[in-house]
Design an enzyme around this catalytic site. Structure first.
Site, PDB file in Angstrom:
ATOM      1  N   SER A 175       1.786 -10.819  -3.785  1.00  0.00           N
ATOM      2  CA  SER A 175       2.269  -9.459  -3.385  1.00  0.00           C
ATOM      3  C   SER A 175       3.837  -9.550  -3.190  1.00  0.00           C
ATOM      4  CB  SER A 175       1.688  -9.175  -1.754  1.00  0.00           C
ATOM      5  OG  SER A 175       1.942  -7.712  -1.567  1.00  0.00           O
ATOM      6  N   GLU A 202      13.162  -5.085  11.714  1.00  0.00           N
ATOM      7  CA  GLU A 202      14.445  -4.094  11.443  1.00  0.00           C
ATOM      8  C   GLU A 202      14.953  -4.092  10.096  1.00  0.00           C
ATOM      9  OE1 GLU A 202      14.460  -5.993  13.788  1.00  0.00           O
ATOM     10  OE2 GLU A 202      14.151  -4.662  15.475  1.00  0.00           O
ATOM     11  N   HIS A 231      -6.871  -7.154  -1.548  1.00  0.00           N
ATOM     12  CA  HIS A 231      -5.618  -7.704  -1.966  1.00  0.00           C
ATOM     13  C   HIS A 231      -5.247  -8.948  -1.249  1.00  0.00           C
ATOM     14  CE1 HIS A 231      -1.222  -7.034  -2.275  1.00  0.00           C
ATOM     15  NE2 HIS A 231      -0.751  -7.279  -1.211  1.00  0.00           N
TER      16      HIS A 231
END
Length: 318
Positions: free
Chosen positions: A143, A239, A298
């Site tokens: 990924s 963040e 996945h």
């Protein structure tokens, strides 16, 4: 190897039993940096584990996906240390390879940094390989880690002997992903202090449930819950991930190609490698094979670990 992609749907691959010449030792951990933050313009010192089979084969380097860590591939690494590698010139069986599993920046125990781009993550990897005096490796990335591996191969092909890209393509990732909801749920989590870890995990899972419906995904995200001095928090840099999510879902533009042997290994139940991606895969990776593992999502390495190991072993020995 043909320049055309071979589309192979394969299950558990058979083959000869490997010679177990060098049993895997306990993983050797790279030292975690003393400081968890780093300047935004420089490479960070990634943390890593080494599973050393004492063979002379090219090292295998595993790169995890978003919200993952180096521990995601520990069991796979242990198996591959004993199972595969390059064939010895004097022995008609594969020798074991050294295998590294690496924490990306803002993940696991690697430093936090406000920048989370594929160029930055690739530079971190190149920095680590230089530190470890690894001149060439086999990159295996899942990924987000697969896009980092592709970026590295396309920008510095001399470092990459072979490339395995796991359930991702050099294209925009599916737009209907739930990562934004995962981030929101994790950011909104509130956990009491000075409670047992088992209680904290149950409390965290209860709060994640409204936005993260799949039990397996909740358990995966909860691997990032850490405790320090009685306070619970997430070890990933939410963040930075939130700020760069669109870039993480995309892929840098390249006009060069990586011409080394390449395997794109997809889950047959996943939408991350589609037929629409084949032209771009062939443009950037002209020696690529595309294979799918049946009944795998996945997270192929978690769903079908034996199939995953067998596919990689076959590719490395081809």
């Amino acid at each position: 190897m043909s320049a055309l992609c071979r589309l192979v749907h394969r299950g558990l691959l058979g083959g000869r039993s490997p010679c177990r010449l060098f049993p895997a030792r306990q993983a050797v951990c790279g030292m975690a940096p003393a400081v968890r933050t780093a300047s935004s313009s420089s490479a960070v010192n990634l943390t890593y584990d080494v599973f050393d089979g004492k063979g002379e084969s090219t090292p295998l380097v595993f790169l995890h996906g978003l919200f993952g860590s180096k521990s995601n591939f520990h069991s796979i690494a242990k198996s591959l240390v004993q199972r595969t590698g390059r064939k010895s010139k004097s022995l008609n069986c594969p020798l074991s390879s050294q295998v590294l599993t690496v924490d990306a920046r803002n993940h696991g125990n690697s430093p936090h940094n406000p920048v989370l781009t594929y160029e930055a993550m690739s530079n971190d990897l190149k920095h680590l390989l230089s530190q470890l005096h690894i001149e060439k490796c086999v990159l295996i990335g899942h990924s987000m880690g697969g896009k980092t591996a592709m970026t590295t191969a396309l920008s510095q092909a001399s470092l990459v002997e072979r490339l395995v890209v796991v359930d991702i393509s050099p294209a925009q990732s599916p737009t209907r992903t739930n990562f934004r909801f995962y981030i929101q749920a994790m950011q909104e989590m509130k956990i009491s202090t000075d409670i047992p870890r088992s209680t904290a995990r149950r409390m965290a899972e209860d709060q994640l449930r409204s936005l993260v419906k799949e039990h397996s995904v909740r358990q995966f995200l909860l691997t990032n819950l850490v405790e320090q001095n009685g306070h619970y928090s997430w070890r990933v840099n939410l963040e930075a991930i939130a700020a760069h999510l669109e870039e993480i879902m995309s892929f840098p533009s390249f006009n060069t190609a990586y011409e080394g042997p390449t395997l794109f290994l997809g889950g047959a139940s996943s939408a991350y490698i589609s037929s629409d991606d084949y032209p771009e895969i062939q443009r950037l990776f002209p020696c690529a094979d595309i294979q799918y593992i049946p009944d795998a999502s996945h997270w192929i390495h978690a769903d079908k670990p034996l199939d995953f190991i067998s596919s990689i072993s076959s590719f490395l020995q081809s």
